[in-house]
Design an enzyme around this catalytic site. Structure first.
Site, PDB file in Angstrom:
ATOM      1  N   ASP A  92      28.471-113.714  31.139  1.00  0.00           N
ATOM      2  CA  ASP A  92      27.905-112.526  31.784  1.00  0.00           C
ATOM      3  C   ASP A  92      26.654-112.120  31.007  1.00  0.00           C
ATOM      4  O   ASP A  92      26.437-112.567  29.876  1.00  0.00           O
ATOM      5  CB  ASP A  92      28.923-111.375  31.834  1.00  0.00           C
ATOM      6  CG  ASP A  92      28.635-110.404  32.979  1.00  0.00           C
ATOM      7  OD1 ASP A  92      27.577-110.530  33.625  1.00  0.00           O
ATOM      8  OD2 ASP A  92      29.461-109.512  33.222  1.00  0.00           O
ATOM      9  N   ASP A  93      25.840-111.257  31.630  1.00  0.00           N
ATOM     10  CA  ASP A  93      24.632-110.812  30.915  1.00  0.00           C
ATOM     11  C   ASP A  93      24.990-109.832  29.810  1.00  0.00           C
ATOM     12  O   ASP A  93      24.477-109.917  28.708  1.00  0.00           O
ATOM     13  CB  ASP A  93      23.572-110.247  31.886  1.00  0.00           C
ATOM     14  CG  ASP A  93      24.112-109.171  32.826  1.00  0.00           C
ATOM     15  OD1 ASP A  93      25.325-108.861  32.785  1.00  0.00           O
ATOM     16  OD2 ASP A  93      23.307-108.630  33.610  1.00  0.00           O
ATOM     17  N   ASP A  96      29.425-103.561  28.714  1.00  0.00           N
ATOM     18  CA  ASP A  96      29.102-102.161  28.416  1.00  0.00           C
ATOM     19  C   ASP A  96      30.423-101.444  28.120  1.00  0.00           C
ATOM     20  O   ASP A  96      30.879-101.400  26.976  1.00  0.00           O
ATOM     21  CB  ASP A  96      28.345-101.565  29.601  1.00  0.00           C
ATOM     22  CG  ASP A  96      27.837-100.158  29.354  1.00  0.00           C
ATOM     23  OD1 ASP A  96      28.483 -99.419  28.584  1.00  0.00           O
ATOM     24  OD2 ASP A  96      26.802 -99.772  29.928  1.00  0.00           O
TER      25      ASP A  96
HETATM   26  O1  LIG Z   1      31.216-103.551  30.820  1.00  0.00           O
HETATM   27  P1  LIG Z   1      30.920-102.890  32.128  1.00  0.00           P
HETATM   28  O2  LIG Z   1      30.844-101.390  31.994  1.00  0.00           O
HETATM   29  O3  LIG Z   1      31.840-103.321  33.230  1.00  0.00           O
HETATM   30  O4  LIG Z   1      29.429-103.275  32.532  1.00  0.00           O
HETATM   31  C1  LIG Z   1      28.949-104.592  32.450  1.00  0.00           C
HETATM   32  C2  LIG Z   1      28.732-105.162  33.825  1.00  0.00           C
HETATM   33  O5  LIG Z   1      27.820-104.332  34.551  1.00  0.00           O
HETATM   34  C3  LIG Z   1      26.779-105.124  35.109  1.00  0.00           C
HETATM   35  O6  LIG Z   1      27.179-105.647  36.351  1.00  0.00           O
HETATM   36  P2  LIG Z   1      27.202-104.765  37.673  1.00  0.00           P
HETATM   37  O7  LIG Z   1      28.613-104.340  37.950  1.00  0.00           O
HETATM   38  O8  LIG Z   1      26.184-103.679  37.575  1.00  0.00           O
HETATM   39  O9  LIG Z   1      26.832-105.745  38.834  1.00  0.00           O
HETATM   40  P3  LIG Z   1      25.761-106.946  38.945  1.00  0.00           P
HETATM   41  O10 LIG Z   1      26.041-107.921  37.850  1.00  0.00           O
HETATM   42  O11 LIG Z   1      26.056-107.508  40.295  1.00  0.00           O
HETATM   43  O12 LIG Z   1      24.391-106.340  38.865  1.00  0.00           O
HETATM   44  C4  LIG Z   1      26.626-106.265  34.127  1.00  0.00           C
HETATM   45  O13 LIG Z   1      26.052-107.397  34.773  1.00  0.00           O
HETATM   46  C5  LIG Z   1      28.062-106.540  33.710  1.00  0.00           C
HETATM   47  O14 LIG Z   1      28.699-107.453  34.575  1.00  0.00           O
HETATM   48  N1  LIG Z   2      21.082-103.382  33.906  1.00  0.00           N
HETATM   49  C1  LIG Z   2      22.172-102.880  33.303  1.00  0.00           C
HETATM   50  N2  LIG Z   2      23.351-102.893  33.950  1.00  0.00           N
HETATM   51  C2  LIG Z   2      24.412-102.382  33.298  1.00  0.00           C
HETATM   52  N3  LIG Z   2      25.698-102.250  33.701  1.00  0.00           N
HETATM   53  C3  LIG Z   2      26.373-101.638  32.723  1.00  0.00           C
HETATM   54  N4  LIG Z   2      25.571-101.367  31.675  1.00  0.00           N
HETATM   55  C4  LIG Z   2      24.339-101.817  32.013  1.00  0.00           C
HETATM   56  C5  LIG Z   2      23.075-101.815  31.337  1.00  0.00           C
HETATM   57  O1  LIG Z   2      22.898-101.354  30.192  1.00  0.00           O
HETATM   58  N5  LIG Z   2      22.020-102.354  32.039  1.00  0.00           N
HETATM   59 MG   LIG Z   3      27.464-107.842  36.357  1.00  0.00          MG
END
Ligand SMILES: O=P(O)(O)OC[C@H]1O[C@H](OP(=O)(O)OP(=O)(O)O)[C@H](O)[C@@H]1O
Ligand SMILES: Nc1nc2[nH]cnc2c(=O)[nH]1
Ligand SMILES: [Mg+2]
Length: 161
Positions: A92-93, A96
């Protein structure tokens, strides 16, 4: 609520994904990679190239009910090819709160979970990450931003007393 922003450029993201790949070399070889869609898709592609891994799965976890409210995480795309995660690497990127990582780990208990950026609350849920980011900082990924014209200081209107 985040009070600071950390901007990540394409170059930084590429460098950090390559750094993570170097560390992952000693944890593999992996049968395949599961990208956590959507944020993990581009990091997973870079890492798959470095590790010469061609079996790529994805998992999609939705954690928001609407713009503000967070609901129970829902897996809307299951990583069928990864089984229980044995021999697989999850990318994952960032983590949080750790809510997404927790749902992914529950689905793939035997996988190695790695990400590029980790905030303190989510850190314990990752096996590997590259950079720690403070909890109150919102990471702006290159796909979230665009270069913007900034007027020279000399052209800025003087503040009114
Ligand atoms: O630890 P957390 O509080 O769960 O946050 C982290 C997640 O939030 C973001 O995804 P998001 O749900 O925004 O969706 P996306 O990857 O489709 O943009 C990010 O890419 C992680 O997967
Ligand atoms: N882009 C982005 N997405 C998130 N989702 C949860 N935390 C983050 C953050 O710091 N940046
Ligand atoms: Mg995500």
């Amino acid at each position: 609520m985040a009070t600071n922003y950390a901007t990540v450029t394409w170059d930084q993201l590429h460098r950090d994904a390559r750094l993570l790949s170097e560390t992952l070399m000693s944890r593999g070889p992996f049968r395949g990679i599961v990208a956590v869609s959507r944020g993990g898709l581009i990091p997973a592609a870079i890492i798959a190239r470095e590790l010469d891994c061609r079996l790529i799965e994805s998992i999609s976890v939705v954690t928001y009910q609407n713009e503000e409210e967070r609901g129970e995480p829902r897996i809307i795309k299951d990583p069928v090819a990864a089984g229980d995660g044995d021999g697989f690497l999850v990318i994952d990127d960032l983590v949080d709160s750790g809510v997404t990582a927790q749902a992914v780990r529950k689905r793939l208990p035997k996988a190695v979970f790695a990400c590029l950026y980790a905030k303190p609350s989510g850190k314990p849920l990752t096996d590997l990450f590259v950079v720690e980011v403070p909890q109150d900082t919102w990471v702006l990924f290159p796909w979230d931003t665009a270069p913007l014209f900034v007027p020279p200081l000399a052209r800025k209107p003087a503040p009114t007393a």
